[in-house]
Motif scaffolding. Sequence first.
Motif, PDB file in Angstrom:
ATOM      1  N   LYS A  85       0.802  -1.189  -0.157  1.00 14.07           N
ATOM      2  CA  LYS A  85       0.009   0.002  -0.004  1.00 14.07           C
ATOM      3  C   LYS A  85       0.870   1.416   0.218  1.00 14.07           C
ATOM      4  CE  LYS A  85      -2.849  -2.687   2.800  1.00 14.07           C
ATOM      5  NZ  LYS A  85      -1.718  -3.907   2.979  1.00 14.07           N
ATOM      6  N   ALA A 130      -4.507   1.296  -2.492  1.00  8.70           N
ATOM      7  CA  ALA A 130      -4.275  -0.246  -2.481  1.00  8.70           C
ATOM      8  C   ALA A 130      -3.642  -0.354  -4.024  1.00  8.70           C
ATOM      9  CB  ALA A 130      -5.361  -0.768  -2.298  1.00  8.70           C
ATOM     10  N   SER A 153      -4.075  -3.550  -5.307  1.00  6.69           N
ATOM     11  CA  SER A 153      -4.939  -4.438  -5.970  1.00  6.69           C
ATOM     12  C   SER A 153      -6.456  -4.670  -5.377  1.00  6.69           C
ATOM     13  CB  SER A 153      -4.379  -6.088  -5.579  1.00  6.69           C
ATOM     14  OG  SER A 153      -4.527  -6.255  -4.310  1.00  6.69           O
ATOM     15  N   ALA A 154      -7.289  -5.253  -5.941  1.00  2.20           N
ATOM     16  CA  ALA A 154      -8.724  -5.286  -5.293  1.00  2.20           C
ATOM     17  C   ALA A 154      -8.674  -6.057  -4.090  1.00  2.20           C
ATOM     18  CB  ALA A 154      -9.646  -6.055  -6.469  1.00  2.20           C
ATOM     19  N   ASP A 155      -7.893  -7.050  -4.085  1.00  2.00           N
ATOM     20  CA  ASP A 155      -7.704  -7.524  -2.743  1.00  2.00           C
ATOM     21  C   ASP A 155      -7.177  -6.979  -1.491  1.00  2.00           C
ATOM     22  OD1 ASP A 155      -8.626 -10.023  -3.784  1.00  2.00           O
ATOM     23  OD2 ASP A 155      -6.584 -11.015  -4.251  1.00  2.00           O
ATOM     24  N   GLU A 156      -6.349  -5.878  -1.906  1.00  5.73           N
ATOM     25  CA  GLU A 156      -5.946  -4.957  -0.760  1.00  5.73           C
ATOM     26  C   GLU A 156      -6.841  -4.073  -0.389  1.00  5.73           C
ATOM     27  OE1 GLU A 156      -0.983  -4.649  -1.142  1.00  5.73           O
ATOM     28  OE2 GLU A 156      -2.233  -2.956  -1.985  1.00  5.73           O
ATOM     29  N   ALA A 199     -10.090  -4.622  -0.535  1.00  5.91           N
ATOM     30  CA  ALA A 199     -11.095  -5.339   0.256  1.00  5.91           C
ATOM     31  C   ALA A 199     -10.764  -5.476   1.410  1.00  5.91           C
ATOM     32  CB  ALA A 199     -11.597  -6.714  -0.612  1.00  5.91           C
ATOM     33  N   GLU A 200      -9.431  -5.851   1.729  1.00  6.42           N
ATOM     34  CA  GLU A 200      -9.149  -6.134   2.986  1.00  6.42           C
ATOM     35  C   GLU A 200      -9.243  -4.868   3.911  1.00  6.42           C
ATOM     36  OE1 GLU A 200      -4.453  -6.285   5.077  1.00  6.42           O
ATOM     37  OE2 GLU A 200      -4.980  -7.596   3.464  1.00  6.42           O
ATOM     38  N   GLN A 236      -8.336   1.992  -4.822  1.00  5.02           N
ATOM     39  CA  GLN A 236      -7.441   1.612  -5.947  1.00  5.02           C
ATOM     40  C   GLN A 236      -8.079   2.393  -7.245  1.00  5.02           C
ATOM     41  OE1 GLN A 236      -8.535  -2.451  -7.313  1.00  5.02           O
ATOM     42  NE2 GLN A 236      -6.609  -2.532  -8.342  1.00  5.02           N
TER      43      GLN A 236
END
Length: 156
Positions: free
Chosen positions: A2, A65, A67-70, A72-73, A115
Amino acid sequence: MKRFHVHVNVTDLDASIAFYSKLFATTPAVVKPDYAKWMLEDPRINFAISRRDRVAGVDHLGLQAESADELAEIGARLAAADAIKLAETGTTCCYARSDKYWSEDPQGLRWETFQTHGEATTYFAPTDDAACRGPAPVVKETKAACCGPASTSRCG
């Protein structure tokens, strides 16, 4: 990984670009008539300034972020803290297209977690005044174009 984000409202964009370019020892990665952004690696920060009709000073802080995963976290942590004021998907803000969560800390300091998916040709997406005010400050998924929740509308 990040990246920390700081957005500062300024009254004199040219003077501010000169100052921050000297401070960071580099010119901005993006310069528009009302906006500039540095994407620094040391320190790892997305530092942006803009000349808008708002009080000069820190506008908001954030986390970018990769990525989308970051994202979302981070969103899950904000939801667990009951802190999300606005969730945006496919929004245009600050000459970029992004998905984001807006929240506020207990003192009311605004935080943007986002993001970025690409560049945009305008600061905001075209919108009418009603859409620009956005939803009431509750968790809501939207395709907003205003860079923040209704309580701190970013329009204009």
